[in-house]
Design a protein around this motif. Structure first.
Motif, PDB file in Angstrom:
ATOM      1  N   GLU A 175       0.838  -1.185   0.000  1.00  0.00           N
ATOM      2  CA  GLU A 175       0.000   0.000   0.000  1.00  0.00           C
ATOM      3  C   GLU A 175       0.886   1.251   0.000  1.00  0.00           C
ATOM      4  O   GLU A 175       1.774   1.383   0.856  1.00  0.00           O
ATOM      5  N   PRO A 176       0.673   2.183  -0.922  1.00  0.00           N
ATOM      6  CA  PRO A 176       1.551   3.371  -1.022  1.00  0.00           C
ATOM      7  C   PRO A 176       1.185   4.444   0.010  1.00  0.00           C
ATOM      8  O   PRO A 176       0.591   5.476  -0.329  1.00  0.00           O
ATOM      9  N   LEU A 177       1.560   4.204   1.258  1.00  0.00           N
ATOM     10  CA  LEU A 177       1.255   5.178   2.307  1.00  0.00           C
ATOM     11  C   LEU A 177       2.038   6.469   2.099  1.00  0.00           C
ATOM     12  O   LEU A 177       1.525   7.557   2.311  1.00  0.00           O
ATOM     13  N   ARG A 178       3.296   6.349   1.682  1.00  0.00           N
ATOM     14  CA  ARG A 178       4.121   7.541   1.417  1.00  0.00           C
ATOM     15  C   ARG A 178       4.308   7.683  -0.090  1.00  0.00           C
ATOM     16  O   ARG A 178       4.965   6.844  -0.722  1.00  0.00           O
ATOM     17  N   ILE A 179       3.724   8.735  -0.633  1.00  0.00           N
ATOM     18  CA  ILE A 179       3.833   9.020  -2.062  1.00  0.00           C
ATOM     19  C   ILE A 179       4.650  10.293  -2.235  1.00  0.00           C
ATOM     20  O   ILE A 179       4.336  11.330  -1.650  1.00  0.00           O
ATOM     21  N   GLU A 180       5.705  10.208  -3.040  1.00  0.00           N
ATOM     22  CA  GLU A 180       6.516  11.373  -3.363  1.00  0.00           C
ATOM     23  C   GLU A 180       6.285  11.710  -4.838  1.00  0.00           C
ATOM     24  O   GLU A 180       6.487  10.865  -5.706  1.00  0.00           O
ATOM     25  N   CYS A 181       5.823  12.912  -5.101  1.00  0.00           N
ATOM     26  CA  CYS A 181       5.555  13.352  -6.478  1.00  0.00           C
ATOM     27  C   CYS A 181       6.585  14.396  -6.873  1.00  0.00           C
ATOM     28  O   CYS A 181       6.869  15.330  -6.107  1.00  0.00           O
ATOM     29  N   ILE A 182       7.155  14.254  -8.059  1.00  0.00           N
ATOM     30  CA  ILE A 182       8.210  15.166  -8.501  1.00  0.00           C
ATOM     31  C   ILE A 182       7.820  15.791  -9.838  1.00  0.00           C
ATOM     32  O   ILE A 182       7.149  15.181 -10.668  1.00  0.00           O
ATOM     33  N   ASP A 183       8.277  17.023 -10.036  1.00  0.00           N
ATOM     34  CA  ASP A 183       7.985  17.772 -11.257  1.00  0.00           C
ATOM     35  C   ASP A 183       9.206  18.612 -11.593  1.00  0.00           C
ATOM     36  O   ASP A 183       9.675  19.400 -10.763  1.00  0.00           O
ATOM     37  N   ALA A 184       9.752  18.414 -12.783  1.00  0.00           N
ATOM     38  CA  ALA A 184      10.900  19.194 -13.248  1.00  0.00           C
ATOM     39  C   ALA A 184      10.402  20.456 -13.947  1.00  0.00           C
ATOM     40  O   ALA A 184       9.454  20.406 -14.741  1.00  0.00           O
ATOM     41  N   SER A 185      11.034  21.588 -13.658  1.00  0.00           N
ATOM     42  CA  SER A 185      10.585  22.857 -14.227  1.00  0.00           C
ATOM     43  C   SER A 185      11.773  23.780 -14.443  1.00  0.00           C
ATOM     44  O   SER A 185      12.753  23.738 -13.692  1.00  0.00           O
ATOM     45  N   HIS A 186      11.675  24.591 -15.487  1.00  0.00           N
ATOM     46  CA  HIS A 186      12.702  25.612 -15.737  1.00  0.00           C
ATOM     47  C   HIS A 186      12.036  26.808 -16.376  1.00  0.00           C
ATOM     48  O   HIS A 186      10.893  26.742 -16.867  1.00  0.00           O
ATOM     49  N   LEU A 187      12.721  27.924 -16.388  1.00  0.00           N
ATOM     50  CA  LEU A 187      12.197  29.168 -16.955  1.00  0.00           C
ATOM     51  C   LEU A 187      13.005  29.507 -18.198  1.00  0.00           C
ATOM     52  O   LEU A 187      14.072  30.115 -18.108  1.00  0.00           O
ATOM     53  N   GLY A 220      14.800  27.545 -19.994  1.00  0.00           N
ATOM     54  CA  GLY A 220      16.113  26.899 -19.970  1.00  0.00           C
ATOM     55  C   GLY A 220      16.981  27.302 -18.799  1.00  0.00           C
ATOM     56  O   GLY A 220      18.051  26.725 -18.597  1.00  0.00           O
ATOM     57  N   THR A 221      16.550  28.274 -18.020  1.00  0.00           N
ATOM     58  CA  THR A 221      17.325  28.708 -16.861  1.00  0.00           C
ATOM     59  C   THR A 221      16.606  28.311 -15.580  1.00  0.00           C
ATOM     60  O   THR A 221      15.417  27.993 -15.582  1.00  0.00           O
ATOM     61  N   ASP A 222      17.345  28.356 -14.478  1.00  0.00           N
ATOM     62  CA  ASP A 222      16.776  28.106 -13.160  1.00  0.00           C
ATOM     63  C   ASP A 222      16.100  26.730 -13.090  1.00  0.00           C
ATOM     64  O   ASP A 222      14.947  26.602 -12.699  1.00  0.00           O
ATOM     65  N   MET A 223      16.842  25.680 -13.492  1.00  0.00           N
ATOM     66  CA  MET A 223      16.301  24.320 -13.488  1.00  0.00           C
ATOM     67  C   MET A 223      16.047  23.857 -12.058  1.00  0.00           C
ATOM     68  O   MET A 223      16.923  23.929 -11.193  1.00  0.00           O
ATOM     69  N   ARG A 224      14.835  23.393 -11.789  1.00  0.00           N
ATOM     70  CA  ARG A 224      14.440  22.925 -10.462  1.00  0.00           C
ATOM     71  C   ARG A 224      13.619  21.641 -10.586  1.00  0.00           C
ATOM     72  O   ARG A 224      12.952  21.404 -11.599  1.00  0.00           O
ATOM     73  N   VAL A 225      13.679  20.827  -9.538  1.00  0.00           N
ATOM     74  CA  VAL A 225      12.776  19.684  -9.397  1.00  0.00           C
ATOM     75  C   VAL A 225      12.081  19.840  -8.051  1.00  0.00           C
ATOM     76  O   VAL A 225      12.734  19.881  -7.004  1.00  0.00           O
ATOM     77  N   GLY A 226      10.762  19.964  -8.093  1.00  0.00           N
ATOM     78  CA  GLY A 226       9.985  20.082  -6.867  1.00  0.00           C
ATOM     79  C   GLY A 226       9.493  18.716  -6.414  1.00  0.00           C
ATOM     80  O   GLY A 226       9.100  17.886  -7.238  1.00  0.00           O
ATOM     81  N   GLN A 227       9.518  18.498  -5.123  1.00  0.00           N
ATOM     82  CA  GLN A 227       9.070  17.231  -4.542  1.00  0.00           C
ATOM     83  C   GLN A 227       8.059  17.518  -3.443  1.00  0.00           C
ATOM     84  O   GLN A 227       8.347  18.252  -2.501  1.00  0.00           O
ATOM     85  N   VAL A 228       6.872  16.950  -3.568  1.00  0.00           N
ATOM     86  CA  VAL A 228       5.867  17.035  -2.514  1.00  0.00           C
ATOM     87  C   VAL A 228       5.571  15.629  -2.016  1.00  0.00           C
ATOM     88  O   VAL A 228       5.718  14.655  -2.754  1.00  0.00           O
ATOM     89  N   VAL A 229       5.151  15.535  -0.761  1.00  0.00           N
ATOM     90  CA  VAL A 229       4.949  14.235  -0.121  1.00  0.00           C
ATOM     91  C   VAL A 229       3.515  14.146   0.395  1.00  0.00           C
ATOM     92  O   VAL A 229       3.011  15.092   1.022  1.00  0.00           O
ATOM     93  N   PHE A 230       2.891  13.014   0.125  1.00  0.00           N
ATOM     94  CA  PHE A 230       1.576  12.700   0.681  1.00  0.00           C
ATOM     95  C   PHE A 230       1.721  11.461   1.551  1.00  0.00           C
ATOM     96  O   PHE A 230       2.221  10.429   1.098  1.00  0.00           O
ATOM     97  N   ASP A 231       1.315  11.600   2.809  1.00  0.00           N
ATOM     98  CA  ASP A 231       1.428  10.512   3.776  1.00  0.00           C
ATOM     99  C   ASP A 231       0.026  10.057   4.155  1.00  0.00           C
ATOM    100  O   ASP A 231      -0.753  10.833   4.704  1.00  0.00           O
ATOM    101  N   ALA A 232      -0.288   8.791   3.846  1.00  0.00           N
ATOM    102  CA  ALA A 232      -1.614   8.221   4.123  1.00  0.00           C
ATOM    103  C   ALA A 232      -2.724   9.079   3.507  1.00  0.00           C
ATOM    104  O   ALA A 232      -3.773   9.281   4.101  1.00  0.00           O
ATOM    105  N   GLY A 233      -2.477   9.589   2.317  1.00  0.00           N
ATOM    106  CA  GLY A 233      -3.489  10.353   1.600  1.00  0.00           C
ATOM    107  C   GLY A 233      -3.517  11.831   1.911  1.00  0.00           C
ATOM    108  O   GLY A 233      -4.281  12.575   1.286  1.00  0.00           O
ATOM    109  N   ARG A 234      -2.707  12.296   2.870  1.00  0.00           N
ATOM    110  CA  ARG A 234      -2.688  13.702   3.245  1.00  0.00           C
ATOM    111  C   ARG A 234      -1.318  14.306   2.961  1.00  0.00           C
ATOM    112  O   ARG A 234      -0.295  13.651   3.144  1.00  0.00           O
ATOM    113  N   ARG A 235      -1.327  15.567   2.545  1.00  0.00           N
ATOM    114  CA  ARG A 235      -0.060  16.199   2.224  1.00  0.00           C
ATOM    115  C   ARG A 235       0.733  16.511   3.478  1.00  0.00           C
ATOM    116  O   ARG A 235       0.186  17.019   4.467  1.00  0.00           O
ATOM    117  N   ASP A 236       2.021  16.194   3.425  1.00  0.00           N
ATOM    118  CA  ASP A 236       2.958  16.542   4.489  1.00  0.00           C
ATOM    119  C   ASP A 236       3.790  17.723   3.987  1.00  0.00           C
ATOM    120  O   ASP A 236       4.805  17.546   3.330  1.00  0.00           O
TER     121      ASP A 236
END
Length: 612
Positions: free
Chosen positions: A389-401, A403-419
């Protein structure tokens, strides 16, 4: 300092007592995939581990299932049993092992905070106890109910609402003053004795002395009415109504006015329930229940001890008395709780008739606890065909402006709720100008593996088959390969986020997973993806805006990078800096009178330039 021993992974674990020391420490049991499935502590590790692997020991069904899956055992040595208890608690929270008693709903509950150190105290909501001299009231499991109460109190007890930073830098009264819900001590000459009288009334109400408060207010209302001070009499009338409305849902359950929590355990056909009562000043303030499937009352003592250590963590309000269904013959536990509270804590069984009745109520609450079988994480496990069961879900999204300022954002959902506290933003200056999402995701994978556990049960990637392949390849090339479940979510044919036809991909599959458009599972994954996207874009914009403002600030005479950092640390915005007086700037660390005058003049020049 902890010392780590590693056992050799094998198809069938064989225990040899001589391999383990007979000293305090923590043991970590792992299954065949190398995942930690149980964390425990012991005063004597060798004896405790031997009890698991002896034959005919009369284990409970849970322990038998645990032992059958153990393939290796790691141990961490500690100097004392107390260190072992604290380390065990931290590891359980970090790894969330399958066979441990884990609080899935371990969020901090809402408290009211009254900052009595200030000349003009403020009543606010918080979720964390800080030993700073403030007085705390609660907890409340419903934040909505707490906000309603705070709003009601704010209407009739006109204490200041603004933060300390805004209070120090305000130059004119805010809207709350105009609607008669604040005395505006920030800019007006307010009688401190009159203000503290209002503070005392609020404190009496939240401390459970509502009867005394109502009696006092009724006398003052009658006196004001007799003296024909009708406006003041009306204020007392409104305060009496607010007090009665605030306490009408609280029931007096015990005669004394001591703060205490009551813990009750009850076994059901499906597992073990735990009920918790929050009693403040003799009144039942709130209640909460927890549930662990498959457990029985035989595991009650272990469940109780593990619950107390996890629930009453650092930053949580801990009462001086906890009523428990069993004797907790553990001096170390009492010492840990006392350290966290910075005062003594007693965990005792009920003695008086009233306390026994309270325990019965807690057991009734425990019987109401049920396993949430149809959770979104359980449904995701089924539709995505995950091993666990995926209790801890980490979602990632790569973004840049561009071609500059390359970032990867990571958000976490624990048991269906955002941490929210677990959100991370990864920067990759080495990829500046590349505009390569695949390279950014691969680089994120390496850094995420290096950061260590807690490992995700599912990594959700914003993208399609290419993005998921980039992460999968990077995982396979790590020095110590990590077994992660991966999935990606690609925008539908219209290329618009949130479309019902968004596609979900899994490794090893050419076609997307068969999730129905508009299903709860797909909508949840879309929400997680959109949250990650908003997070990384918002952080990028904030960073760019701050860089522009910082550049504007450092261009002023007398303000270099070090001084700019000092100003940002003490003021919330550039507007607050511009509105600050010379004395406010002079009080900052490392800034004298001459420099303060120079900075103030430069900021005033910026203010004129902005207004022109």
């Amino acid at each position: 300092m902890s010392k780590k021993y590693n056992s050799v992974m094998s198809e069938e674990f064989k225990f040899f007592a001589a391999d383990y020391p007979d000293s305090p420490g923590v043991y970590l049991m792992k299954n065949g995939r190398g995942r930690i499935i149980y964390v425990g502590k012991a005063k004597r590790l060798r004896r405790r581990l031997a009890s698991y692997f002896q034959k005919n020991t009369g284990h409970t069904p849970k322990t038998k299932a645990l032992v059958a899956q153990v393939r290796s055992v790691d141990i961490l040595l500690t100097g004392t049993e107390k260190e072992a208890l604290l380390l065990e608690s931290g590891l359980i929270k970090k790894h969330r092992p399958r066979y441990n008693v884990v609080l899935k709903d371990d969020k901090q509950y809402v408290l009211f905070k009254l900052d009595k150190r200030s000349e003009f105290p403020r009543l606010s909501m918080t979720r964390k106890v800080v030993r700073d001299g403030s007085v705390y009231f609660g907890p409340f499991t419903s934040s909505a109910a707490a906000r309603t109460t705070l709003k009601l109190l704010g209407k009739v007890f006109p204490l200041r609402k603004c933060s300390d930073g805004a209070f120090r830098n305000r130059v004119r009264p805010c809207l709350y003053y105009d609607i008669h819900q604040c005395f505006a001590p920030c800019v007006r000459d307010v009688d401190s004795n009159m203000y503290m009288d209002q503070v005392h009334r609020v404190e009496m109400l939240l401390s459970g002395k509502s009867g005394e408060l109502v009696g006092s207010l009724e006398k003052k209302m009658a006196q004001a009415s007799a003296e024909m001070r009708f406006e003041q009499a009306a204020e007392y009338r409104d305060q009496i109504r607010a007090v009665k409305k605030t306490v009408e849902g609280q029931v007096a359950v015990i005669h004394d006015r001591r703060d205490r929590d009551v813990v009750g355990l009850a076994e059901t056909d499906a597992g073990l329930g735990l009920g918790l009562l929050f009693i403040r000043q003799g009144r039942l303030l709130d209640q909460k229940h927890f549930f662990w499937p498959g457990l029985t009352l035989d595991e009650g003592p272990e469940v109780l001890e593990s619950f107390l250590v996890q629930f009453y963590g650092a930053g949580r309000f801990i009462p001086p008395l906890i009523i428990a269904p069993h004797d907790v013959d553990n001096e170390v536990l009492a010492e840990v709780l006392a350290d966290r509270r910075t005062d003594s804590v007693r965990v005792v069984v009920p003695h008086s008739t009233q306390e026994k009745k309270l325990l019965d109520i807690a057991r009734s609450v425990a019987r109401q606890a049920k396993e949430k079988k149809d959770t979104i994480t359980a449904r995701l496990q089924k539709v995505l065909r995950l091993v666990e069961e995926p209790l801890r879900i980490e979602c990632i999204d790569a973004s840049h402006l561009g071609g500059t300022d390359m970032r990867v954002g990571q958000v976490v959902f624990d048991a269906g709720r955002r941490d929210k506290a677990a959100s991370r933003l990864y920067a990759f200056p080495e990829l500046e100008g590349a505009a390569d999402d695949y390279a950014a995701l691969a680089a994120w994978t390496v850094r995420r593996v290096e950061s260590g556990p807690p490992w995700p049960d599912l990594v959700l990637i914003d993208g399609g088959r290419g993005q998921i392949s980039a992460v999968e390849k990077a995982l396979s090339e790590c020095v110590e390969p990590v077994d992660w479940e991966l999935a990606s979510i690609a925008k539908g044919p219209s290329r618009r986020a949130g479309e019902l036809e968004d596609l979900i991909f899994r490794p090893g599959r050419k076609n997307p997973m068969p999730l129905k458009p508009g299903s709860a599972e797909l909508l949840f994954l879309q929400m997680v993806r959109d949250t990650a996207h908003r997070f990384v874009i918002g952080r990028q914009r904030r960073a760019r805006k701050k860089a522009v403002l910082n550049s504007e600030l450092t261009s002023l005479p007398g303000i270099g990078p070090k001084t700019a950092r000092t100003l940002w640390d003490c003021f919330e915005s550039l507007d607050a800096m511009v509105e600050a007086g010379r004395g406010d700037i002079e009080s900052l660390p490392g800034i004298g009178k001459k420099k303060a005058a120079q900075i103030h003049a430069a900021l005033q020049g910026l203010k004129k330039a902005r207004s022109s």
